[in-house]
Design an enzyme around this catalytic site. Structure first.
Site, mmCIF file in Angstrom:
data_model
loop_
_atom_site.group_PDB
_atom_site.id
_atom_site.type_symbol
_atom_site.label_atom_id
_atom_site.label_comp_id
_atom_site.label_asym_id
_atom_site.label_seq_id
_atom_site.Cartn_x
_atom_site.Cartn_y
_atom_site.Cartn_z
ATOM 1 N N GLU A 191 0.854 -1.187 0.000
ATOM 2 C CA GLU A 191 0.000 0.000 0.000
ATOM 3 C C GLU A 191 0.895 1.244 0.000
ATOM 4 O OE1 GLU A 191 -3.428 -0.093 0.579
ATOM 5 O OE2 GLU A 191 -3.554 -2.268 0.801
ATOM 6 N N LYS A 206 -4.850 -11.249 11.768
ATOM 7 C CA LYS A 206 -5.168 -12.584 11.242
ATOM 8 C C LYS A 206 -4.802 -13.659 12.273
ATOM 9 C CE LYS A 206 -4.609 -10.802 6.575
ATOM 10 N NZ LYS A 206 -3.645 -10.466 5.513
HETATM 11 N N1 HSE Z 1 -2.059 -6.109 2.846
HETATM 12 C C1 HSE Z 1 -2.426 -7.496 2.885
HETATM 13 C C2 HSE Z 1 -1.244 -8.320 2.401
HETATM 14 C C3 HSE Z 1 -3.662 -7.716 2.027
HETATM 15 O O1 HSE Z 1 -0.209 -7.789 1.974
HETATM 16 O O2 HSE Z 1 -1.311 -9.542 2.471
HETATM 17 C C4 HSE Z 1 -4.471 -8.909 2.425
HETATM 18 O O3 HSE Z 1 -4.954 -8.847 3.718
#
Ligand code: HSE
Ligand code: NDP
Length: 445
Positions: A191, A206
């Site tokens: 991002e 997670k």
């Molecule tokens: N930003 C997360 C990743 C996206 O790089 O896996 C999925 O949750």
């Protein structure tokens, strides 16, 4: 021609994932109806900006900025907005009105999961979230259903694609962390603000979800120990390679016996760790995800695939949509989240694992013995020692001593608290110039 009952589906969000859900739902509506036994009528798509560009064609009449109105009267609400608010309020509104809800929102589940599950249970609705961990990889349903009769010992997941991409570039292309992050950004993996990924927040969310499911215990996000990858150096990655390891950011959920009390509890943690190159997780390259499960009866299982991406994540969302529709057709209340084991959640210092410590030490007789004594004084047993002699960094030179030794020490299983005390003692020792690296070693190989 079979006449199906129609279910009204409201979608919140039409970004990377939402737009692909619309596309697949409109494209394969008939097939999904056959599989569900009900027609899935998309009654609207809530967004912020009606005129924003979309990655798929969405009929204009479906778009609305009034999410609350859209939720009214929906049988199934799909939340793909992300973030905590207003996603939380919308989901509560939907559940309280008796709708089933599908979400991919790991941040929300890790923070407000118990409140949302409770709301679903109160009205007999169901909250589905297959896409929230490792996107396209089926892992929630296997944990909740397929493995519900087994006892899970440990889960180790590569659940963040951005950090796996970065560490893999460091390992395979010899790029520095900064360079690999720049590559990840350029290729669209990272991002614009990569903090949640590289500092391990995304993986920790997670880990909380996986640990809660695996151990039938609510694991709040603030009980997940977290270290990101920002301190990982190319030197560490290269040394790991020479020693037959690879560095991976692991989300670990483990059943642990507290060494202090003998009581069984749960550990949930995220950190960069060494894993043997022969371990199945070592083969997970690029931005891919994998979840490795060690279960008492089933043995070792690995789930592998795309952990991100609009269309890939949409696959998991649509799987949930079919499940929700089938449930509506059959009728009856949703299945409550299983958290009755209520195990204690153990802090990081109760964890037992192996470690690899790299030290820059004085090259003179007795140093190895002095270092070994510090380990044994703290109850940490050494498994392997490798020594190499090399010129000292200018800052470490004393008098006319120009040579120093590097010691790479692998330990047997040791308690985190004992290891931390050992590292402090090593750092304070007169024979140790510096503790260059401390990495945990995970996996049974
Ligand atoms: N930003 C997360 C990743 C996206 O790089 O896996 C999925 O949750
Ligand atoms: P995006 O940021 O691409 O899309 C978010 C969408 O929500 C946009 O369409 C936006 O509208 C809309 N939105 C935001 N705020 C509001 C609001 N207040 N009211 C109505 N609509 C709103 O997110 P993603 O599609 O990437 O992610 C969605 C969810 O899926 C998140 O929870 C994410 O964590 C999860 N997820 C994403 C994965 C991925 O690969 N992208 C992988 C796994 C999970 P507008 O377009 O008008 O701005």
């Amino acid at each position: 021609m079979i006449e199906y009952r129609n279910l009204r589906v409201a979608l919140l969000g039409a970004g990377s994932v939402g737009a692909q859900v619309v596309k697949l739902l409109l494209q394969h509506g008939d097939e999904l109806a056959q599989r569900s036994g009900a027609g899935l009528e998309l009654v609207g798509v809530a967004v912020r900006d009606l005129d924003a560009p979309r990655t798929a064609d969405i009929p204009k009449h479906l778009l609305t900025t009034n999410a609350e109105e859209l939720i009214l009267g929906a049988d199934i609400v799909v939340e793909l907005i992300g973030g905590l608010e207003p996603a939380r309020s919308y989901i509560l509104q939907a559940l309280n009105s008796g709708a089933d809800v599908i979400t991919a929102n790991k941040a929300l589940l890790a923070t407000h999961g118990p409140e949302l599950f409770e709301a679903a249970e109160q009205v007999g609705a169901q909250l589905y979230y297959e896409a929230a961990v490792a996107a396209a990889i089926p892992i929630i349903r296997p944990l909740r259903d397929s493995l519900a009769g087994d006892r899970i010992q440990r889960i180790m997941g590569i659940v963040n694609g951005t950090t796996n991409f970065i560490l893999d570039r460091m390992d395979t292309a010899g790029e520095s962390l900064e360079h690999a992050l720049a590559t990840a950004t350029e290729l669209g993996y990272a991002e614009a603000d990569p903090t949640a990924d590289i500092e391990g927040y995304d993986a920790a969310q997670k880990a909380a979800i996986l640990a809660s499911l695996a151990f039938h215990t609510t694991v709040p996000i603030d009980k997940v120990y977290r270290e990101g990858i920002t301190a990982v150096t190319l030197d560490q990655v290269e040394a790991a390679k020479k020693a037959g390891y690879v560095v991976k950011l692991l989300a670990i959920a483990e059943r642990v016996t507290d060494p202090a009390t003998g009581v069984e509890g749960v550990s949930a943690r995220v950190y960069p760790a060494l894993i043997a190159r022969t371990h199945p997780l070592a083969t997970v390259h690029g931005g891919k995800n994998a979840v490795f499960i060690e279960a008492e009866a089933a043995g070792d299982l690995m789930f592998y695939g795309a952990g991100a991406g609009g269309v890939e994540t949409a696959s998991a969302v649509l799987g949930d949509l079919v499940s929700a529709a089938r449930r509506h057709v059959i009728g009856g209340p949703g299945v409550a989240e299983s958290n009755n084991a209520n195990l204690p959640i153990l802090p990081i210092d109760r964890v037992i694992t192996r470690y690899q410590i790299t030290l820059s030490v004085v090259d003179q007789p007795g140093v190895l013995a002095a270092v070994a004594t510090l380990f044994s004084e703290h109850d940490v047993s050494i498994e392997t020692v490798q020594q190499s002699v090399a010129p000292l960094a200018p800052a470490e030179r004393a008098g006319d001593t120009e040579l120093g030794a590097t010691l790479v020490i692998g330990t047997h299983q040791a308690a985190e608290a004992d290891l931390s005390a050992t590292v402090l003692a090593l750092a304070a020792s007169a024979v140790v110039h510096s503790v260059t690296s401390v990495l945990r070693v995970e996996g049974n190989e």
